[in-house]
Motif scaffolding. Structure first.
Motif, mmCIF file in Angstrom:
data_model
loop_
_atom_site.group_PDB
_atom_site.id
_atom_site.type_symbol
_atom_site.label_atom_id
_atom_site.label_comp_id
_atom_site.label_asym_id
_atom_site.label_seq_id
_atom_site.Cartn_x
_atom_site.Cartn_y
_atom_site.Cartn_z
ATOM 1 N N ASN A 123 -15.025 8.468 -6.326
ATOM 2 C CA ASN A 123 -14.835 7.264 -5.521
ATOM 3 C C ASN A 123 -13.953 7.593 -4.322
ATOM 4 O O ASN A 123 -13.054 6.847 -3.959
ATOM 5 C CB ASN A 123 -14.195 6.158 -6.375
ATOM 6 C CG ASN A 123 -14.114 4.833 -5.645
ATOM 7 O OD1 ASN A 123 -15.018 4.466 -4.900
ATOM 8 N ND2 ASN A 123 -13.007 4.123 -5.821
ATOM 9 N N ALA A 155 -12.627 8.077 -0.635
ATOM 10 C CA ALA A 155 -12.758 7.353 0.632
ATOM 11 C C ALA A 155 -12.333 8.257 1.780
ATOM 12 O O ALA A 155 -11.299 8.929 1.705
ATOM 13 C CB ALA A 155 -11.898 6.096 0.619
ATOM 14 N N HIS A 191 -8.184 9.835 -1.206
ATOM 15 C CA HIS A 191 -8.458 9.381 0.151
ATOM 16 C C HIS A 191 -8.292 10.566 1.099
ATOM 17 O O HIS A 191 -7.341 11.334 0.977
ATOM 18 C CB HIS A 191 -7.490 8.278 0.576
ATOM 19 C CG HIS A 191 -7.693 6.986 -0.135
ATOM 20 N ND1 HIS A 191 -6.996 5.839 0.213
ATOM 21 C CD2 HIS A 191 -8.489 6.636 -1.163
ATOM 22 C CE1 HIS A 191 -7.369 4.839 -0.576
ATOM 23 N NE2 HIS A 191 -8.272 5.314 -1.431
ATOM 24 N N ASP A 210 -8.726 1.105 1.437
ATOM 25 C CA ASP A 210 -9.874 1.391 0.571
ATOM 26 C C ASP A 210 -11.197 1.425 1.329
ATOM 27 O O ASP A 210 -12.251 1.606 0.723
ATOM 28 C CB ASP A 210 -9.955 0.342 -0.550
ATOM 29 C CG ASP A 210 -8.790 0.460 -1.522
ATOM 30 O OD1 ASP A 210 -8.347 1.596 -1.777
ATOM 31 O OD2 ASP A 210 -8.317 -0.581 -2.010
ATOM 32 N N SER A 264 0.821 -1.201 0.000
ATOM 33 C CA SER A 264 0.000 0.000 0.000
ATOM 34 C C SER A 264 0.859 1.257 0.000
ATOM 35 O O SER A 264 0.401 2.321 -0.392
ATOM 36 C CB SER A 264 -0.919 0.022 1.226
ATOM 37 O OG SER A 264 -0.164 0.155 2.411
ATOM 38 N N LYS A 284 -14.305 2.767 3.444
ATOM 39 C CA LYS A 284 -15.002 4.049 3.372
ATOM 40 C C LYS A 284 -15.767 4.294 4.674
ATOM 41 O O LYS A 284 -16.539 3.446 5.107
ATOM 42 C CB LYS A 284 -15.973 4.078 2.189
ATOM 43 C CG LYS A 284 -15.282 4.176 0.831
ATOM 44 C CD LYS A 284 -16.299 4.402 -0.275
ATOM 45 C CE LYS A 284 -15.613 4.661 -1.608
ATOM 46 N NZ LYS A 284 -16.594 4.953 -2.689
ATOM 47 N N SER A 298 -3.981 4.752 3.092
ATOM 48 C CA SER A 298 -3.828 3.826 1.967
ATOM 49 C C SER A 298 -4.994 2.841 1.825
ATOM 50 O O SER A 298 -5.156 2.231 0.768
ATOM 51 C CB SER A 298 -2.533 3.023 2.125
ATOM 52 O OG SER A 298 -2.651 2.056 3.163
ATOM 53 N N ASN A 347 -10.442 9.629 -7.120
ATOM 54 C CA ASN A 347 -10.188 8.436 -6.299
ATOM 55 C C ASN A 347 -9.378 8.771 -5.044
ATOM 56 O O ASN A 347 -8.692 7.912 -4.488
ATOM 57 C CB ASN A 347 -9.444 7.381 -7.121
ATOM 58 C CG ASN A 347 -10.270 6.858 -8.267
ATOM 59 O OD1 ASN A 347 -11.412 6.441 -8.084
ATOM 60 N ND2 ASN A 347 -9.707 6.888 -9.474
#
Length: 411
Positions: A303, A305, A227, A359, A88, A361, A357, A225
């Protein structure tokens, strides 16, 4: 019961406290506030419900069974965790924005990220602090120093104006780390204020980051995408050992914020309490994380997170700059080096990098006491997804906090 403050007495009580907890198979502490941990050593844990005991047993059962079969340090555990963390972290270089990048876990996270050649915008309270951090990190071309004082809306606005230039032509943020924070001495009686009149602790830890996120979202500076990682704390939960000590976190009906706006001393309408203000700010962080994820999920074009985490007890960070420095150093020695229920700043920095790192949510990651002794192998193992407090699960309150925050910020 009288609070014990003598370092020598605390040393003794600390060892007895941990031994007692180990004998009862109970967790020692989920907090990053040295004063609260001191009280925990001096006073018994209060208000521990049957439900919370069941939760603790449930969380511990899987690890306990695996430990009995293989042993906690079995290569299978360490290899899996280290492989996951390595994969990650060693990806194509990304663009990070990290608040509080000049000290504590923010700086340690930046050390790890810089070593992997990620591009980092070091957002610090002053430009000089950011420049110092950049120099300590080697001054590479992947580092950008910037001022962003979260206790000043004008400073945050200026940073928002500057950020597109700092990111470069068409540049986007891959990882936004809302990490900076402060904790006043729990004995403080004066209600200190930000430049814009908010109570200082909640004003910095919640409203500052809320406003920064708003500006970044408005300017569409996040990759689709991206984070977002929020540094929270286990003390947001009154049923956790750390959160149960002293004044506990609760926003009530948000009457203070709703009726007095930025002039309120406490969000629930009560009189100022430095201990509660910090815990309330961390509860705000968790509610913010969950509500932001809900709002982002309603937009199918991204997308993104959002996750928050508690790095555990890290006494030596800049978060405690308002605490007694002698006692803080002594307590850091006990908690981190002797009885090993505390974590190092370096390990906490890794926890930030790890959380940025994943995924997941809308998740909350929590470090079990002493997770750092397992090094990076603890990420995803001792440091893992956990339940938030009952109040933090209140989606109606999360939405109300969001809407009132927008109102008092004028956005």
């Amino acid at each position: 019961m009288k609070i014990v403050t003598s370092p020598i007495v605390v040393f003794s009580l600390s060892i007895q406290h941990v031994a007692s907890f180990q004998a009862q198979k109970r967790p020692v502490m989920h907090t990053d506030n040295v004063n609260e941990l001191t009280r925990c050593y001096a006073e018994p844990v209060a208000n521990e419900s049957n439900g919370s005991r069941r939760d603790l047993l449930t969380q511990a059962s899987g690890l306990a069974l695996s430990t009995l079969l293989l042993g906690q340090n079995h290569p299978a555990f360490a290899a899996a965790a280290e492989e996951s963390f390595a994969s990650s972290s060693s990806q194509t270089p990304l663009t990070f924005v990290v608040t509080g990048a000049n000290s504590g876990i923010g700086f340690e996270a930046c050390k790890r990220l810089s070593a992997l050649n990620h591009r980092i915008v070091l957002a610090c309270r002053t430009k000089s602090k950011a420049m110092d951090a950049m120099a300590k990190l080697g001054g590479g071309s992947n580092l950008v120093a910037a001022e962003c004082d979260l206790a000043s809306l004008a400073s945050i606005r200026a940073f928002g104006v500057e950020l597109p230039r700092l990111l470069g032509d068409g540049g986007k943020i891959d990882r936004l780390c809302l990490n900076a924070g402060l904790s006043r001495n729990v004995d403080a009686k004066d209600c200190a204020r930000t430049a814009d009149g908010f109570e200082l602790t909640v004003g910095t830890n919640h409203f500052g980051h809320f406003y920064l996120n708003h500006l970044i979202q408005t300017k569409a500076l996040l990759d689709k995408n991206a984070h977002i990682t929020v540094t929270a704390s286990g003390v947001h939960d009154p049923e956790s050992p750390g959160g149960a000590q002293g004044a506990t976190a609760s926003l009530g009906s948000l009457m203070g914020l709703e009726t007095l706006g930025r002039e309120c001393e406490m969000l629930d309408g009560g009189a100022f309490n430095a201990d509660k203000a910090y815990k309330d700010s961390k509860l705000c962080n968790v509610l913010f994380t969950r509500e932001l994820q809900r709002r982002l999920d309603a937009n199918a074009s991204n997308n993104i997170a959002v996750n928050c985490y508690s790095p555990g007890l890290i006494v030596g960070s800049g978060l405690f700059r308002d605490q007694n420095p002698v006692f803080t150093k002594l307590f850091d020695l006990v908690a981190t080096d002797l009885i090993k229920v505390g974590e190092t700043q370096e390990w906490g920095g890794g926890a930030l990098v790890y959380t940025s790192s994943v995924d997941t949510k809308g998740g909350y990651y929590l470090a079990k006491p002493g997770s750092g002794k397992y090094g990076d192998a603890a990420y995803g193992r001792e440091f893992a997804l956990s339940n938030v407090s009952k109040e933090a699960q209140d989606d109606v309150k999360a939405q109300k906090l969001w809407e009132l925050s927008e109102k008092v910020l004028g956005i």
